[in-house]
Design an enzyme around this catalytic site. Structure first.
Site, PDB file in Angstrom:
ATOM      1  N   ASP A  60       0.869  -1.176   0.000  1.00 23.90           N
ATOM      2  CA  ASP A  60       0.000   0.000   0.000  1.00 23.90           C
ATOM      3  C   ASP A  60       0.907   1.229   0.000  1.00 23.90           C
ATOM      4  O   ASP A  60       1.839   1.304   0.796  1.00 23.90           O
ATOM      5  CB  ASP A  60      -0.869  -0.020   1.261  1.00 23.90           C
ATOM      6  CG  ASP A  60      -2.273   0.447   0.995  1.00 23.90           C
ATOM      7  OD1 ASP A  60      -2.415   1.565   0.473  1.00 23.90           O
ATOM      8  OD2 ASP A  60      -3.219  -0.295   1.312  1.00 23.90           O
ATOM      9  N   ASP A  79      -2.961   4.744  -2.242  1.00 25.10           N
ATOM     10  CA  ASP A  79      -3.997   5.302  -1.377  1.00 25.10           C
ATOM     11  C   ASP A  79      -4.351   6.743  -1.756  1.00 25.10           C
ATOM     12  O   ASP A  79      -3.459   7.565  -2.011  1.00 25.10           O
ATOM     13  CB  ASP A  79      -3.446   5.292   0.062  1.00 25.10           C
ATOM     14  CG  ASP A  79      -4.477   5.721   1.079  1.00 25.10           C
ATOM     15  OD1 ASP A  79      -5.439   4.965   1.264  1.00 25.10           O
ATOM     16  OD2 ASP A  79      -4.320   6.800   1.679  1.00 25.10           O
ATOM     17  N   GLU A  99      -6.529   3.993  -5.712  1.00 24.86           N
ATOM     18  CA  GLU A  99      -7.786   4.421  -5.100  1.00 24.86           C
ATOM     19  C   GLU A  99      -8.015   5.829  -5.642  1.00 24.86           C
ATOM     20  O   GLU A  99      -7.398   6.784  -5.181  1.00 24.86           O
ATOM     21  CB  GLU A  99      -7.661   4.434  -3.588  1.00 24.86           C
ATOM     22  CG  GLU A  99      -8.997   4.680  -2.921  1.00 24.86           C
ATOM     23  CD  GLU A  99      -8.881   5.052  -1.453  1.00 24.86           C
ATOM     24  OE1 GLU A  99      -9.772   4.672  -0.702  1.00 24.86           O
ATOM     25  OE2 GLU A  99      -7.923   5.729  -1.053  1.00 24.86           O
ATOM     26  N   HIS A 132     -11.101  -3.103   3.089  1.00 29.85           N
ATOM     27  CA  HIS A 132     -11.005  -2.776   4.512  1.00 29.85           C
ATOM     28  C   HIS A 132     -11.781  -1.526   4.899  1.00 29.85           C
ATOM     29  O   HIS A 132     -11.797  -1.165   6.071  1.00 29.85           O
ATOM     30  CB  HIS A 132      -9.523  -2.599   4.872  1.00 29.85           C
ATOM     31  CG  HIS A 132      -8.916  -1.430   4.155  1.00 29.85           C
ATOM     32  ND1 HIS A 132      -8.779  -1.397   2.774  1.00 29.85           N
ATOM     33  CD2 HIS A 132      -8.463  -0.239   4.595  1.00 29.85           C
ATOM     34  CE1 HIS A 132      -8.267  -0.238   2.420  1.00 29.85           C
ATOM     35  NE2 HIS A 132      -8.051   0.484   3.504  1.00 29.85           N
ATOM     36  N   ASP A 133     -12.384  -0.849   3.920  1.00 27.88           N
ATOM     37  CA  ASP A 133     -13.168   0.352   4.215  1.00 27.88           C
ATOM     38  C   ASP A 133     -14.669   0.116   4.012  1.00 27.88           C
ATOM     39  O   ASP A 133     -15.478   0.999   4.286  1.00 27.88           O
ATOM     40  CB  ASP A 133     -12.776   1.509   3.270  1.00 27.88           C
ATOM     41  CG  ASP A 133     -11.361   2.002   3.508  1.00 27.88           C
ATOM     42  OD1 ASP A 133     -10.868   1.884   4.639  1.00 27.88           O
ATOM     43  OD2 ASP A 133     -10.757   2.527   2.548  1.00 27.88           O
TER      44      ASP A 133
HETATM   45  C1  NOJ Z   1      -8.167   5.245   2.067  1.00 25.36           C
HETATM   46  C2  NOJ Z   1      -7.837   4.017   2.854  1.00 25.36           C
HETATM   47  O1  NOJ Z   1      -8.366   2.900   2.214  1.00 25.36           O
HETATM   48  C3  NOJ Z   1      -8.422   4.237   4.233  1.00 25.36           C
HETATM   49  O2  NOJ Z   1      -8.412   3.080   5.017  1.00 25.36           O
HETATM   50  C4  NOJ Z   1      -7.661   5.371   4.867  1.00 25.36           C
HETATM   51  O3  NOJ Z   1      -8.244   5.663   6.126  1.00 25.36           O
HETATM   52  C5  NOJ Z   1      -7.709   6.627   3.998  1.00 25.36           C
HETATM   53  N1  NOJ Z   1      -7.471   6.358   2.619  1.00 25.36           N
HETATM   54  C6  NOJ Z   1      -6.672   7.626   4.454  1.00 25.36           C
HETATM   55  O4  NOJ Z   1      -5.394   7.147   4.165  1.00 25.36           O
END
Ligand code: NOJ
Length: 555
Positions: free
Chosen positions: A98, A197, A254, A327-328
């Site tokens: 990541d 990210d 992302e 994970h989100d």
């Molecule tokens: C996206 C990530 O997937 C998330 O888990 C994170 O809290 C935020 N970006 C900030 O880095």
């Protein structure tokens, strides 16, 4: 799009804190992942995305990095990381890390130096503004102002996410060069690439002008001013030219906020990344993708529409990154299947529907077991900073405590972050000691040991589905073929995968009833189903409840 080496990968996402604890401290670690490589090999995945393992105070579980070239103590050492890479390689499993370069932790040396010495060059590595009041009314993604006061000075620093995650100033070329060195350092260690990210946040609206407030806190969501802003492509192209491209590595970004008409800059032959995640269908249960309390009642036909729009848009330029969990996000079973979350036929249909789309399939740990959301009884049971903020903001927006808890339970990032249930023993075989986050309630029933080798289990289903796509007779069409939506009844998602010489129709029944589908022309062979055989009668296909089927059309 030209063929690329990464197009045949099946990617498995690991949340290291919750995968396997090898040393009994209640926290998953790198040695734990290495010990479980054979499990991943058996499942059939070919690439691992490891969420951040760098040194971090863990305010946002590693997305707040304090040293890019060190491993966080609870995860192990650099030797453990090197060993994981080489042990994975022995099993022909690649690793992507990541990459969090929109922000660092406030404990990063650069930021600490910037605070201590405003004249140092590191002050300009971040975004500082003078003043007695916050420079504008933007709200950070995790709640509250994007501006945090510097103690003892009339100065504020900027953070798009948590206040311990100051944003880096990408306008500064020296900072950018330092970041590129870090990226190349990791690539030279032998990793296959990165999941990147929050990369669309690196360019800000430099007018810093106030925006119209959109909440009871009188603040305005910052995303319109800090996400995918004009000029970002120059930064991204430079990043690509100086790091990813020379290594021919794989990148998945992302990249929230990117319009479908802009995809050519992001993916495909002229894009800065291999693929990007599209969150439009993942967020179909909430209004604008960020207001979790404005929930939307949706139907399978809406999901179908969103997925197909995404697929057709991505296909114009390249490949998609297909996922139903990360994970989100909440567990896909609970989000997409609602009251049918425990129906294993429904879980398999959901898995197959996204797995055979055009693009790279991503599997999030535990998805292959059909894990479901974990309902918590009070806000104190939550760990995730954004869930806690969402709860209090819901109260501020005058929802009741019950409603606020319900919103958070449905959407909380703690849902997918629970420790992985390896077996039905105490702490699910994840650790010898109390894990950092409680196990999911169902772990005595939903765990790896109870599914491995058990015919009909969700694990075995995923394994055979992966094998079918990767090694089966139809792999070429299923991996490289184009996609086109096919006609279907209301609760069925259907599409066609095709090359110049092959056509495969894919049907996924999301209802608990038989459905009748109109086939376009006669002559079909069933090449794969989630269970049993579907009935074909003339030009009609009759699907059983929650049944999925792939049909090869006979010329
Ligand atoms: C996206 C990530 O997937 C998330 O888990 C994170 O809290 C935020 N970006 C900030 O880095």
């Amino acid at each position: 799009m030209e063929k690329q080496w990464w197009q045949e990968e099946v990617i498995y996402q690991i949340y290291p804190k919750s995968f396997y604890d090898s040393n009994g401290d209640g926290i998953g670690d790198l040695r734990g992942i290495t010990e479980k490589l054979d499990y991943l090999k058996d499942l059939g995945v070919t690439m691992l995305w490891i969420c951040p393992i760098y040194k971090s105070p863990m305010d946002d579980n590693g997305y707040d990095i304090s040293d890019y070239k060190a491993i966080s103590e609870e995860f192990g050492t650099m030797e453990d990381s090197d060993r994981l890479i080489s042990e994975a390689e022995k099993r022909k499993i690649k690793i992507i890390m990541d990459l969090v370069i929109n922000h660092t932790s406030d404990e990063h040396e650069w930021f600490q130096t910037a605070l201590k010495n405003p004249k140092s060059k590191y002050h300009d590595y971040y975004i500082f503004k003078d003043g007695k009041e916050p420079p504008n009314n933007w709200r950070s993604v995790f709640g509250g102002s994007v501006w945090e006061k510097v103690p003892g000075r009339d100065e504020f620093y900027f953070h798009s996410f948590g206040k311990k995650q100051p944003d880096l100033n990408w306008e500064n070329p020296e900072l950018r060069e330092d970041l590129y060195k870090i990226v190349n350092w990791w690539l030279e260690k032998g990793i296959a690439g990165f999941r990147i990210d929050a990369i669309t946040f690196i360019k800000k609206d430099l007018t810093w002008a106030d925006r119209e407030a959109d909440g009871a806190d009188n603040l305005a969501r910052c995303t319109k001013a800090v996400r995918n802003q004009p000029g970002i492509i120059d930064f991204l192209n430079e990043l690509n030219e100086k790091t990813f491209k020379p290594h021919n590595c794989f990148t998945v970004a992302e990249a929230a906020g990117v319009g479908y008409d802009e995809l050519g800059n992001f993916i495909g032959d002229n894009g800065c990344f291999s693929v990007i995640f599209d969150f439009r269908y993942a967020d179909l249960d909430i209004a604008s993708g960020s207001e979790w309390y404005e929930r939307i009642d949706w139907k399978i036909s809406d999901l179908n529409k969103k997925i197909m729009e995404s697929q057709l848009s991505m296909q114009k330029y390249g490949f998609s990154a297909n996922f139903i969990e990360n994970h989100d996000q909440p567990r896909a079973t609970t989000k997409y299947l609602k009251e049918n979350q425990n129906n294993s036929d429904a879980v398999k249909t959901l898995g197959a529907m996204y797995f055979f789309l055009k693009g790279l399939p991503f599997i999030y740990q535990g998805q292959e077991l059909g894990m479901v959301n974990f309902e918590r009884k009070c806000i104190e049971e939550f760990n995730d900073l954004s869930s806690i903020d969402q709860y209090y903001r819901s109260l501020q927006e005058e929802y009741s405590k019950e409603e606020a808890l319900n919103f958070v339970n449905l959407r909380s990032r703690d849902n997918p972050r629970v420790p992985f249930p390896w077996n039905n023993e105490k702490y699910g075989g994840f650790s010898q000691n109390k894990p950092w986050l409680s196990m999911a309630e169902e772990y005595p029933k939903i765990n790896a040991e109870s599914q491995i080798g058990k015919s009909g289990s969700i694990y075995e289903f995923y394994k055979s589905m992966i094998g079918f796509r990767q090694k089966g007779k139809y792999r070429n069409c299923l991996i490289y073929g184009d996609i086109q939506p096919a006609e279907s009844s209301e609760n069925v998602i259907a599409y066609k995968r095709f090359t110049e010489t092959e056509e495969i129709y894919c049907y996924f029944n999301f209802s608990g009833k038989n459905t009748v589908e109109q086939l376009s022309k006669g002559g079909y062979e069933q090449i794969w189903t989630t269970f049993g055989e579907a009935e074909i009668s003339g030009d009609k296909l009759i699907l059983k409840p929650f049944q999925s089927v792939l049909l090869k059309s006979k010329p």
